[in-house]
Design a protein around this motif. Structure first.
Motif, mmCIF file in Angstrom:
data_model
loop_
_atom_site.group_PDB
_atom_site.id
_atom_site.type_symbol
_atom_site.label_atom_id
_atom_site.label_comp_id
_atom_site.label_asym_id
_atom_site.label_seq_id
_atom_site.Cartn_x
_atom_site.Cartn_y
_atom_site.Cartn_z
ATOM 1 N N GLY A 163 0.791 -1.226 0.000
ATOM 2 C CA GLY A 163 0.000 0.000 0.000
ATOM 3 C C GLY A 163 0.821 1.272 0.000
ATOM 4 N N ASN A 164 2.162 1.168 -0.067
ATOM 5 C CA ASN A 164 3.003 2.361 -0.179
ATOM 6 C C ASN A 164 2.872 2.941 -1.582
ATOM 7 N N ILE A 165 2.944 4.246 -1.677
ATOM 8 C CA ILE A 165 2.937 4.928 -2.968
ATOM 9 C C ILE A 165 4.372 5.346 -3.265
ATOM 10 N N TRP A 166 4.868 4.932 -4.434
ATOM 11 C CA TRP A 166 6.210 5.287 -4.880
ATOM 12 C C TRP A 166 6.091 6.363 -5.955
ATOM 13 N N VAL A 167 6.765 7.476 -5.744
ATOM 14 C CA VAL A 167 6.726 8.604 -6.680
ATOM 15 C C VAL A 167 8.155 8.907 -7.108
ATOM 16 N N THR A 168 8.371 9.031 -8.411
ATOM 17 C CA THR A 168 9.702 9.387 -8.889
ATOM 18 C C THR A 168 9.712 10.834 -9.364
ATOM 19 N N HIS A 169 10.791 11.505 -9.038
ATOM 20 C CA HIS A 169 11.003 12.902 -9.412
ATOM 21 C C HIS A 169 12.420 12.976 -9.986
ATOM 22 N N ASN A 170 12.541 13.299 -11.265
ATOM 23 C CA ASN A 170 13.831 13.229 -11.951
ATOM 24 C C ASN A 170 14.934 14.062 -11.316
ATOM 25 N N TYR A 171 14.596 15.110 -10.563
ATOM 26 C CA TYR A 171 15.624 15.984 -10.015
ATOM 27 C C TYR A 171 15.789 15.838 -8.511
ATOM 28 N N ARG A 172 14.945 15.053 -7.883
ATOM 29 C CA ARG A 172 15.039 14.875 -6.435
ATOM 30 C C ARG A 172 15.307 13.428 -6.044
ATOM 31 N N VAL A 174 7.541 9.628 4.791
ATOM 32 C CA VAL A 174 8.121 9.771 3.453
ATOM 33 C C VAL A 174 9.596 9.420 3.557
ATOM 34 N N THR A 175 10.051 8.534 2.684
ATOM 35 C CA THR A 175 11.471 8.204 2.603
ATOM 36 C C THR A 175 11.947 8.599 1.209
ATOM 37 N N LEU A 176 13.024 9.380 1.150
ATOM 38 C CA LEU A 176 13.596 9.811 -0.124
ATOM 39 C C LEU A 176 14.858 9.005 -0.392
ATOM 40 N N TYR A 177 14.908 8.359 -1.571
ATOM 41 C CA TYR A 177 16.089 7.639 -2.028
ATOM 42 C C TYR A 177 16.652 8.412 -3.223
ATOM 43 N N SER A 178 17.903 8.873 -3.108
ATOM 44 C CA SER A 178 18.505 9.617 -4.220
ATOM 45 C C SER A 178 19.927 9.143 -4.464
#
Length: 199
Positions: A110-119, A136-140
């Motif tokens: 049920g997690n939503i994964w969102v990709t952002h090309n610059y973040r 929210v967890t950010l992987y970069s």
């Protein structure tokens, strides 16, 4: 030739109310949802019927974890909808995530994964009401992902995959890491550049 132009003109017609930038066409529950710069609309026959004026409707997801609800990804974050008889009724903005959500998928938890090309890549856990973000967890880069920020999520055969300039990865929740997806390495070879994968 003139005949080819006339044939094309007879097959292609402007959709009524269809002027402007269109970002996506998504079929959910036998309805075609249209994501547009001006907002979201249904496509019925040759006519668009708006159902939201929130600018920048990128994408729509019907939640598998809560099938009476859907999420719209927009220029300014995520919006929650109640789905009744195929109609999407807006409940409001999901609090706690304000980034552009052009490419997104839901995982089996049920997690939503969102990709952002610059973040980078966001993993979003919603609260029980679905109206706010719980975490929210950010992987970069790191956690197995290459350093580049160009990461795109897709769903192939009900599995989330992550396309990058250095191959296709999958997520291992047991160790919070992204190993290479060996099925794709076997098919395409190692260290291949992928921008997006669409099933």
């Amino acid at each position: 030739s003139k005949k080819n132009t006339e044939d094309a003109d007879s097959r292609f017609r402007l959709v009524e109310n269809g002027l402007g930038q269109v970002w996506s066409l998504t079929e959910i529950d036998d309805r075609v949802l249209v994501g547009r710069h001006q907002g979201a609309a249904y496509l019925r026959g040759n006519e668009l019927t708006p159902f939201s004026e929130i600018k920048g409707a990128w994408k729509f997801l019907k939640l598998k974890s809560n099938p009476d609800y859907g999420i719209e990804g927009t220029y300014s974050g995520l919006y929650l909808y109640k789905i009744e008889n195929g109609a999407w009724q807006i409940l409001g903005k999901i609090k706690g995530f304000d980034e552009s959500a052009r490419i997104m998928e839901e995982d089996a938890r049920g997690n939503i994964w969102v990709t952002h090309n610059y973040r980078g890549l966001y993993k979003i856990k919603l609260d029980k009401t679905l109206r706010s973000v719980d975490s929210v967890t950010l992987y970069s880069g790191g956690n197995g992902l290459p350093e580049e920020l160009i990461i795109n999520v897709a769903k192939v055969r009900d599995e989330l995959i992550f396309a990058t300039p250095h191959g296709i990865f999958k997520y291992d929740p047991a160790v919070d890491s992204f190993p290479l997806h060996h099925d794709f390495v076997e098919i395409f070879g190692a260290n291949r550049n992928f921008h997006r994968v669409i099933e």
